[in-house]
Design a protein around this motif. Sequence first.
Motif, short mmCIF file in Angstrom:
data_model
loop_
_atom_site.label_atom_id
_atom_site.label_comp_id
_atom_site.label_asym_id
_atom_site.label_seq_id
_atom_site.Cartn_x
_atom_site.Cartn_y
_atom_site.Cartn_z
N ARG A 39 0.80 -1.33 0.00
CA ARG A 39 -0.04 0.09 0.00
C ARG A 39 0.83 1.27 0.06
N MET A 40 1.92 1.33 0.68
CA MET A 40 2.88 2.24 0.77
C MET A 40 3.48 2.37 -0.65
N TRP A 41 3.77 1.35 -1.34
CA TRP A 41 4.38 1.39 -2.55
C TRP A 41 3.56 2.22 -3.49
N LEU A 42 2.06 1.80 -3.42
CA LEU A 42 1.04 2.48 -4.30
C LEU A 42 1.19 3.96 -4.07
N LEU A 43 1.13 4.32 -2.81
CA LEU A 43 0.93 5.78 -2.55
C LEU A 43 2.31 6.48 -2.98
N ALA A 44 3.47 5.86 -2.73
CA ALA A 44 4.77 6.70 -2.78
C ALA A 44 5.34 6.61 -4.04
N SER A 45 5.10 5.28 -4.80
CA SER A 45 5.60 5.36 -6.11
C SER A 45 4.62 5.48 -7.32
N LEU A 46 3.22 5.27 -7.21
CA LEU A 46 2.46 5.70 -8.13
C LEU A 46 1.94 7.03 -7.98
N TYR A 47 1.36 7.39 -6.73
CA TYR A 47 0.73 8.69 -6.76
C TYR A 47 1.71 9.81 -6.54
N GLU A 51 10.85 9.32 -5.98
CA GLU A 51 12.40 8.92 -6.53
C GLU A 51 13.25 9.22 -5.43
N VAL A 52 13.95 8.29 -5.04
CA VAL A 52 15.04 8.44 -3.83
C VAL A 52 16.50 8.14 -4.47
N ARG A 53 17.26 9.05 -4.27
CA ARG A 53 18.90 8.97 -4.86
C ARG A 53 19.63 8.91 -3.45
N GLY A 54 20.95 8.01 -3.58
CA GLY A 54 21.87 8.09 -2.87
C GLY A 54 21.63 7.28 -1.66
N LEU A 55 20.81 6.37 -1.63
CA LEU A 55 20.65 5.51 -0.43
C LEU A 55 21.95 4.82 0.17
N GLY A 56 22.86 4.42 -0.81
CA GLY A 56 23.84 3.88 -0.45
C GLY A 56 24.86 4.74 0.34
N ASN A 57 24.40 6.10 0.50
CA ASN A 57 25.37 6.94 1.32
C ASN A 57 24.99 6.61 3.00
N VAL A 58 23.89 6.03 3.22
CA VAL A 58 23.66 5.76 4.65
C VAL A 58 24.36 4.44 5.15
N PRO A 59 25.18 4.54 5.96
CA PRO A 59 26.01 3.36 6.59
C PRO A 59 25.18 2.21 6.57
N PHE A 82 10.40 8.34 1.59
CA PHE A 82 11.77 7.94 2.06
C PHE A 82 11.80 6.79 2.68
N SER A 83 10.80 6.61 3.52
CA SER A 83 10.49 5.43 4.48
C SER A 83 10.42 4.13 3.61
N LEU A 84 9.59 4.22 2.48
CA LEU A 84 9.53 3.09 1.47
C LEU A 84 10.83 2.69 1.07
N SER A 234 1.89 15.59 -6.20
CA SER A 234 3.06 16.14 -6.57
C SER A 234 4.21 15.16 -6.63
N LYS A 235 5.20 15.32 -7.72
CA LYS A 235 6.41 14.40 -7.84
C LYS A 235 7.09 14.66 -6.61
N ILE A 236 7.81 13.56 -5.83
CA ILE A 236 8.46 13.95 -4.67
C ILE A 236 10.05 13.27 -5.10
N VAL A 237 10.87 14.14 -5.11
CA VAL A 237 12.51 13.58 -5.21
C VAL A 237 13.25 13.66 -4.02
N VAL A 238 14.06 12.77 -3.41
CA VAL A 238 14.66 12.77 -2.31
C VAL A 238 16.14 12.51 -2.70
N GLU A 239 17.03 13.07 -2.26
CA GLU A 239 18.45 12.90 -2.32
C GLU A 239 19.17 12.70 -1.07
N VAL A 240 20.00 11.59 -0.75
CA VAL A 240 20.45 11.23 0.31
C VAL A 240 22.03 11.67 0.34
N LEU A 241 22.64 12.64 1.05
CA LEU A 241 24.05 12.84 0.97
C LEU A 241 25.00 12.29 1.68
N PRO A 242 26.41 12.33 1.07
CA PRO A 242 27.42 11.47 2.08
C PRO A 242 27.45 11.60 3.48
#
Length: 284
Positions: A39-47, A51-59, A82-84, A234-242
Amino acid sequence: MAAVPERALRGLAAQVQRRVPIADLDERDPDYIRETLPRMWLLASLYFRGEVRGLGNVPDEGPVLMVGNHSGGNLTPDTTVFSLAFHAYFGVERPFHQLAHNLVLSMPGLGFLRKYGTVAASPENARKALRSGAAVLVYPGGDREVHRPSWRSGRVDFGDRKGYIRLALEEDVPLVPVVAIGGQETALFLSQGEWLAKLLMVDKLFRLKVLPISLGPPWGLNVGDMLGHIPLPSKIVVEVLPPIRLREEFGDDPDVDEIHEHVTALMQDTLDALASERRFPVIG
């Protein structure tokens, strides 16, 4: 006569405070998260077309303090997106807690947030979560930033709140900036309503420094956003920094103000870059 409504307001505040649950990290329920991820995927990804970038920066393991800018009123789509991504990337078993205002946790219908690991925002709760080895997401801008007017959506607004830095230093954990855009386009936010919060004394009674005014479905004019709203897609974009390891970068006796300026400037530069990618409001 004025004392009567003041007593009534204080009584209401006490009732709300009693509804705020004591932080219990064990309330986070990986099985519940796993079951509700579709259900969260439907909300976050479709609605929200998240787009979340840089999750590999989280230890990959251990405690980490993630600090984000905050948008979208009381129903914050950037947190959902981001939680999804966090759960999909690291798995639901990795401890992950988000800090939220007491009033959010006391609102009817939002008790499920505790199963996702949401706890009332306080230094004690954040410290408890970090010492348990969890990843913790904090929003220093709080209610002020999340309700900023839509024409200031491109600004990181933490004010003078620097407790997140002291917390990271005290617990000796890496600090990971998380920058999001799009949430402030889910409604038309007109005013933070700081003057209204003071007039109605909710700043003293509920720790609410703002009583925002916005336009959005289904209410039209929305004062306080207490019942939430139907967010525009609205399109949500999240970027995770080092990660920033504060003592490695700023020395054994770092200056909190210097770190604050560095972190907010870094996040502002990233938010500016994300804003330059957007062609139209809501559409992205």
